[in-house]
Design an enzyme around this catalytic site. Structure first.
Site, PDB file in Angstrom:
ATOM      1  N   ARG A   1      16.073   4.883 -24.191  1.00  0.00           N
ATOM      2  CA  ARG A   1      16.048   5.131 -25.628  1.00  0.00           C
ATOM      3  C   ARG A   1      16.425   6.572 -25.961  1.00  0.00           C
ATOM      4  O   ARG A   1      16.675   6.904 -27.128  1.00  0.00           O
ATOM      5  CB  ARG A   1      14.734   4.738 -26.257  1.00  0.00           C
ATOM      6  CG  ARG A   1      13.525   5.496 -25.776  1.00  0.00           C
ATOM      7  CD  ARG A   1      12.262   4.874 -26.314  1.00  0.00           C
ATOM      8  NE  ARG A   1      12.165   4.911 -27.761  1.00  0.00           N
ATOM      9  CZ  ARG A   1      11.855   5.980 -28.456  1.00  0.00           C
ATOM     10  NH1 ARG A   1      11.666   7.148 -27.856  1.00  0.00           N
ATOM     11  NH2 ARG A   1      11.758   5.927 -29.761  1.00  0.00           N
TER      12      ARG A   1
ATOM     13  N   GLU B   1       0.821  -1.208   0.000  1.00  0.00           N
ATOM     14  CA  GLU B   1       0.000   0.000   0.000  1.00  0.00           C
ATOM     15  C   GLU B   1       0.859   1.263   0.000  1.00  0.00           C
ATOM     16  O   GLU B   1       0.378   2.339   0.313  1.00  0.00           O
ATOM     17  CB  GLU B   1      -0.933  -0.023   1.211  1.00  0.00           C
ATOM     18  CG  GLU B   1      -2.137  -0.924   1.009  1.00  0.00           C
ATOM     19  CD  GLU B   1      -2.867  -0.574  -0.273  1.00  0.00           C
ATOM     20  OE1 GLU B   1      -2.947  -1.429  -1.165  1.00  0.00           O
ATOM     21  OE2 GLU B   1      -3.334   0.578  -0.394  1.00  0.00           O
TER      22      GLU B   1
HETATM   23  O1  LIG Z   1       3.431   2.116  -6.561  1.00  0.00           O
HETATM   24  C1  LIG Z   1       2.525   2.279  -7.364  1.00  0.00           C
HETATM   25  N1  LIG Z   1       1.371   1.631  -7.221  1.00  0.00           N
HETATM   26  C2  LIG Z   1       1.157   0.753  -6.072  1.00  0.00           C
HETATM   27  C3  LIG Z   1       0.225   1.419  -5.130  1.00  0.00           C
HETATM   28  C4  LIG Z   1      -1.130   1.334  -5.367  1.00  0.00           C
HETATM   29  C5  LIG Z   1      -2.017   1.957  -4.503  1.00  0.00           C
HETATM   30  C6  LIG Z   1      -1.559   2.653  -3.430  1.00  0.00           C
HETATM   31  C7  LIG Z   1      -2.568   3.264  -2.557  1.00  0.00           C
HETATM   32  N2  LIG Z   1      -2.005   4.077  -1.559  1.00  0.00           N
HETATM   33  C8  LIG Z   1      -2.447   3.643  -0.275  1.00  0.00           C
HETATM   34  C9  LIG Z   1      -3.046   4.789   0.411  1.00  0.00           C
HETATM   35  N3  LIG Z   1      -4.324   4.834   0.818  1.00  0.00           N
HETATM   36  C10 LIG Z   1      -4.459   5.993   1.424  1.00  0.00           C
HETATM   37  C11 LIG Z   1      -3.249   6.663   1.366  1.00  0.00           C
HETATM   38  N4  LIG Z   1      -2.372   5.922   0.713  1.00  0.00           N
HETATM   39  C12 LIG Z   1      -0.191   2.774  -3.197  1.00  0.00           C
HETATM   40  C13 LIG Z   1       0.716   2.149  -4.074  1.00  0.00           C
HETATM   41  C14 LIG Z   1       2.709   3.179  -8.493  1.00  0.00           C
HETATM   42  C15 LIG Z   1       3.936   3.767  -8.667  1.00  0.00           C
HETATM   43  S1  LIG Z   1       3.988   4.778 -10.004  1.00  0.00           S
HETATM   44  C16 LIG Z   1       2.369   4.475 -10.426  1.00  0.00           C
HETATM   45  N5  LIG Z   1       1.723   5.014 -11.500  1.00  0.00           N
HETATM   46  C17 LIG Z   1       0.445   4.686 -11.672  1.00  0.00           C
HETATM   47  N6  LIG Z   1      -0.203   3.847 -10.853  1.00  0.00           N
HETATM   48  C18 LIG Z   1       0.395   3.266  -9.746  1.00  0.00           C
HETATM   49  O2  LIG Z   1      -0.250   2.504  -9.017  1.00  0.00           O
HETATM   50  C19 LIG Z   1       1.778   3.590  -9.511  1.00  0.00           C
END
Ligand SMILES: O=C(NCc1ccc(CNCc2ncc[nH]2)cc1)c1csc2nc[nH]c(=O)c12
Length: 247
Positions: free
Chosen positions: A155, A117
């Site tokens: 690239r 998360e």
């Molecule tokens: O690490 C990534 N995704 C994993 C992920 C998915 C969901 C959460 C939710 N956060 C929890 C929360 N709730 C309340 C506050 N914080 C955190 C991390 C990611 C990196 S770049 C990118 N670009 C587009 N989409 C992506 O998911 C990413």
């Protein structure tokens, strides 16, 4: 250029880094890409890298210490002041071609992948230079974003795309979408290649390509045409496209 990826799942990168253009670029020492696992920087018995979020909530959060130590390790190893530490984060700035070009100018790029998360925010506040997202959709981790950024940045490095370096003519380079591409056979399944491309008339071909690029942009990404100053030639071609598309 050196790219260090910090990830709990190094094996997720073996495929894309082990083939084709990125593999050749590493073999030719144009780029050096290494994945470092924060778990290697844990010293407790169970090599803990994540923990429950303070304040409650579902899921697990990556602990700050292992990530901090992994970043410190690769920064010291590269020993370059011309570096950028970028956090992969859903809430980061949108990644685009301009950012790819900018990141390609550093000697060392460190891409920090969150998982579960997310990661302890002290890393974002104190360790990274900027946070980047690859789009408004939710993934399972930062690994694929890090791979995408590695690809787009690599690239941009001279020589990576080989002799006929197409990077200068990327569709997002001149602001419009790419024209259609064809190769042999001239006819396949009854589907033919546009005659003009077989004509050898390079001026006509260039005009056709410019017009098809404007058509693609007008149809699929009209937003890219907003507020853009078109040359009289492009205005004429776009006018033809609009009347043709109106049918
Ligand atoms: O690490 C990534 N995704 C994993 C992920 C998915 C969901 C959460 C939710 N956060 C929890 C929360 N709730 C309340 C506050 N914080 C955190 C991390 C990611 C990196 S770049 C990118 N670009 C587009 N989409 C992506 O998911 C990413």
């Amino acid at each position: 250029m050196r790219i260090d990826i910090i990830s709990l799942f190094p094996d997720m990168f073996t495929g894309p880094l082990g083939h084709s253009i990125l593999k050749r670029a590493q073999d030719n020492n144009l780029i050096f890409v290494q994945v470092t696992n924060p778990r290697d920087f844990t010293y407790d018995k169970h090599h803990i890298v994540d923990d429950y979020p303070f304040g409650g909530g579902s899921g697990m959060v990556m602990k700050p210490e292992p990530i901090f130590r992994a970043v410190e390790n690769v920064v010291n190893a590269a020993n370059s002041s011309n570096r950028r530490v970028v956090l992969m984060c859903p809430g980061g700035q949108p990644f685009n071609q301009a950012k790819a070009r900018e990141l390609a100018s550093y000697e060392q790029l460190v891409l920090v992948c969150g998982h579960y998360e997310g990661i302890d925010d002290r890393i974002r506040q104190q360790v990274v230079d900027e946070a980047v997202s690859i789009g408004d959709y939710v993934l399972t981790g930062g690994e694929l974003p890090a791979m995408i950024i590695t690809d787009a940045v690599a690239r941009m490095i001279p020589g990576v795309l080989g002799a006929n370096d197409g990077a200068q003519h990327d569709s997002f380079y001149n602001g419009f979408l790419e024209y259609p591409q064809y190769t042999r056979p001239r006819e396949f399944n009854g589907w033919e290649v546009p005659e003009v491309l077989l004509s050898g008339d390079h001026a006509k071909i260039e005009t056709w390509r410019r017009k098809e690029s404007l058509r693609a942009t007008f149809v699929r990404r009209p937003d890219l045409l907003e507020g853009v100053e078109l040359s009289p030639r492009d205005q004429k071609l776009l006018q033809e496209v609009k009347s043709e598309q109106a049918g």
